[in-house]
Design an enzyme around this catalytic site. Structure first.
Site, PDB file in Angstrom:
ATOM      1  N   ARG A 164       2.642   8.165   9.078  1.00  9.54           N
ATOM      2  CA  ARG A 164       2.267   9.717   8.705  1.00  9.54           C
ATOM      3  C   ARG A 164       0.862   9.969   9.589  1.00  9.54           C
ATOM      4  O   ARG A 164       0.903  11.169   9.881  1.00  9.54           O
ATOM      5  CB  ARG A 164       2.081   9.924   7.322  1.00  9.54           C
ATOM      6  CG  ARG A 164       3.260  10.201   6.363  1.00  9.54           C
ATOM      7  CD  ARG A 164       3.108  10.350   5.095  1.00  9.54           C
ATOM      8  NE  ARG A 164       4.159   9.861   4.360  1.00  9.54           N
ATOM      9  CZ  ARG A 164       4.782  10.855   3.726  1.00  9.54           C
ATOM     10  NH1 ARG A 164       4.437  12.239   3.766  1.00  9.54           N
ATOM     11  NH2 ARG A 164       5.836  10.663   2.969  1.00  9.54           N
ATOM     12  N   GLU A 199      -0.214  -9.045  -1.011  1.00  8.77           N
ATOM     13  CA  GLU A 199      -0.809  -8.376   0.216  1.00  8.77           C
ATOM     14  C   GLU A 199      -2.002  -7.757  -0.081  1.00  8.77           C
ATOM     15  O   GLU A 199      -1.878  -6.594   0.253  1.00  8.77           O
ATOM     16  CB  GLU A 199       0.389  -7.506   0.979  1.00  8.77           C
ATOM     17  CG  GLU A 199      -0.179  -7.566   2.531  1.00  8.77           C
ATOM     18  CD  GLU A 199       0.948  -6.730   3.251  1.00  8.77           C
ATOM     19  OE1 GLU A 199       0.936  -5.697   3.357  1.00  8.77           O
ATOM     20  OE2 GLU A 199       1.542  -7.503   4.118  1.00  8.77           O
ATOM     21  N   ASP A 250       0.891  -1.280  -0.069  1.00  9.65           N
ATOM     22  CA  ASP A 250       0.036  -0.060  -0.048  1.00  9.65           C
ATOM     23  C   ASP A 250       0.928   1.238   0.128  1.00  9.65           C
ATOM     24  O   ASP A 250       0.449   2.363   0.244  1.00  9.65           O
ATOM     25  CB  ASP A 250      -0.898   0.151   1.171  1.00  9.65           C
ATOM     26  CG  ASP A 250      -0.123  -0.298   2.649  1.00  9.65           C
ATOM     27  OD1 ASP A 250       1.146  -0.124   2.562  1.00  9.65           O
ATOM     28  OD2 ASP A 250      -0.832  -0.964   3.529  1.00  9.65           O
ATOM     29  N   HIS A 287      13.234   5.356  12.531  1.00  9.15           N
ATOM     30  CA  HIS A 287      12.994   5.503  11.253  1.00  9.15           C
ATOM     31  C   HIS A 287      13.958   6.700  10.748  1.00  9.15           C
ATOM     32  O   HIS A 287      14.169   7.890  11.492  1.00  9.15           O
ATOM     33  CB  HIS A 287      11.625   5.627  10.777  1.00  9.15           C
ATOM     34  CG  HIS A 287      11.182   5.506   9.471  1.00  9.15           C
ATOM     35  ND1 HIS A 287      11.323   6.493   8.569  1.00  9.15           N
ATOM     36  CD2 HIS A 287      10.295   4.623   8.928  1.00  9.15           C
ATOM     37  CE1 HIS A 287      10.935   6.286   7.231  1.00  9.15           C
ATOM     38  NE2 HIS A 287      10.317   5.145   7.517  1.00  9.15           N
TER      39      HIS A 287
END
Ligand code: UD1
Ligand code: UDP
Length: 374
Positions: free
Chosen positions: A214, A123, A101, A245
């Site tokens: 996000r 997926e 995604d 990250h």
């Protein structure tokens, strides 16, 4: 002598989680004579993608190298699409495989559609029902489902989600390739590549934490970091390991709230072999990641999910995952309860694996061969 034309399959990915879940599929394709496999990375992520490519020994045929610092979604989409258009013009596959995604997933599917190339979605069928959460991922996967000809759904529930949207053809229930990936990485006797991880005392209860999404930017991210700081301060005998990250926003927040706490180890992103073996050494996982919601249950660790919703309800139903939301006090309360209540902990710490048997890649490849040999 009759030569049979091979099926040309182009795997497209760009970020760390896509790479972790596409790598076993790319490696497995080498075992099939009927397939000619090519790999195109957008490099929406650079260092974090390269860590995975190196770990699995994959050299892409095409590397669009599109990453920029603090890149916007529109820029990623347009740069990936322009690059893919060129690749397809000179090296046209029979089918493009995209994963999950991300923005690369959506751009890959749309670029293939414009070139009239079939799309296979690995997926497929994960849904929250809220187009803003996860953002922008829920919309990316909805749009890819409209484009794809083949839908590789990890679970029965994922297949039902697709059917509920009127998709009736091309669905294959395969399991999740993340389990295929864990078969390569998780070891009983493991020494970390990241030296820092070899010097940590794992007799202490270890919370493995990640956060980067996000939709959590802003107040939720403050809450998450403040909760982690308070858990560490309230429990000096516990340690938190947080591989941070590379997103500049995430690094700023982790640094602001967590850098000066003795029992919080902020470390650089680690390779996937280290990560899966670190999950095995941990007491519990505190995360807003998608992939960790699959990996932790498979490795017998409770996972506490710092999000408002999840597209992975299977682990919650199985009792090894809990959805905490992003309220600071709730994150603290549930984590501390699991640290101190052995009965509750034991109930959650069971290895359940609703995500397949580690043969998802084989099923995907066999479905592709069956379609194109017809
Ligand atoms: C992306 C995916 C998200 C996935 C996440 C996994 C989208 C919309 N989101 O989000 O679904 O959960 O990847 O990590 O595609 N950066 C580096 N080096 C790297 C990687 C990232 O410096 O190797 C920095 C860059 O400044 C970049 C920023 O991180 O601009 C954000 O990366 P981006 O790919 O835009 O989004 P993610 O938040 O990582
Ligand atoms: N991961 C990793 N190193 C790290 C942090 C995460 O290899 O330092 C792995 C993790 O095990 C999982 C994947 O990256 O397989 C998840 O990626 P991420 O959390 O970035 O994205 P998401 O799954 O939320 O899309």
């Amino acid at each position: 002598m009759k030569t049979t034309k091979k099926i040309k399959v182009c795997s497209i990915f760009g970020t760390r989680p896509e790479a972790i879940k596409m790598a076993p599929l790319v490696l497995e394709m080498k075992n099939y004579d009927q397939i000619e496999s090519m790999v195109c990375v957008t490099a929406q992520h650079r260092e974090m993608l390269d860590q995975v490519l190196d770990a699995f020994g994959i050299t892409p045929d095409y590397d669009l190298d599109i990453m920029e610092k603090s890149q916007t979604l529109s820029k990623i989409t347009s740069k990936a699409m322009l690059g893919l258009e060129e690749v397809f013009a000179k090296d046209r596959p029979d089918i493009v495989l995209v994963h999950g995604d991300t923005t690369t997933t959506f751009a890959g599917a749309l670029a293939a559609f414009y070139a009239k190339i079939d799309v296979g979605h690995v997926e497929a069928g994960l849904r929250t029902g809220d187009i803003y959460s996860p953002f922008p991922e829920e919309m990316n996967r909805l749009l890819v489902s409209k484009i794809a000809a083949m839908h590789f759904a990890p679970t029965v529930k994922n297949a039902q989600n697709l059917e509920n949207e009127g998709i009736v053809k091309g669905i294959h229930i395969t399991g999740n390739t993340v389990i295929d990936s864990i078969k390569y990485t998780a070891k009983d006797d493991y020494s970390f590549e990241c030296e820092e991880l070899n010097h940590i005392d794992y007799t202490k209860k270890t919370i493995l934490m990640t956060a980067h999404r996000r939709e959590n930017y802003g107040q939720p991210f403050d809450n998450i970091c403040q909760a982690a700081a308070e858990i560490a301060k309230n429990n000096p005998d516990v340690q938190i390991i947080y591989p941070v990250h590379l997103s500049p926003y995430v690094r700023e927040m982790a640094g602001k709230y967590l850098s000066d706490i003795e029992n919080v180890h902020l470390i650089e992103p680690v390779g996937v072999f280290d990560m899966h073996n670190l999950i095995k050494r941990s007491y519990l996982v505190l995360t807003d990641s998608g992939g960790l919601q699959e990996e932790a249950p498979s490795l017998g660790k409770p996972v506490l999910v710092m999000r408002q919703e999840t597209e992975r309800p299977e682990a919650i139903a199985a009792g090894t995952a809990r959805l905490l939301g992003v309220d600071k006090q709730n994150i603290i309360d549930v984590t501390e309860m699991l640290l101190h209540n052995e009965e509750e902990y034991t109930k959650m710490a069971k290895a359940v694996n609703p995500y397949g048997d580690g043969n998802a890649s084989k099923r995907i490849i066999e479905a592709i061969i069956a379609r194109y040999e017809e």
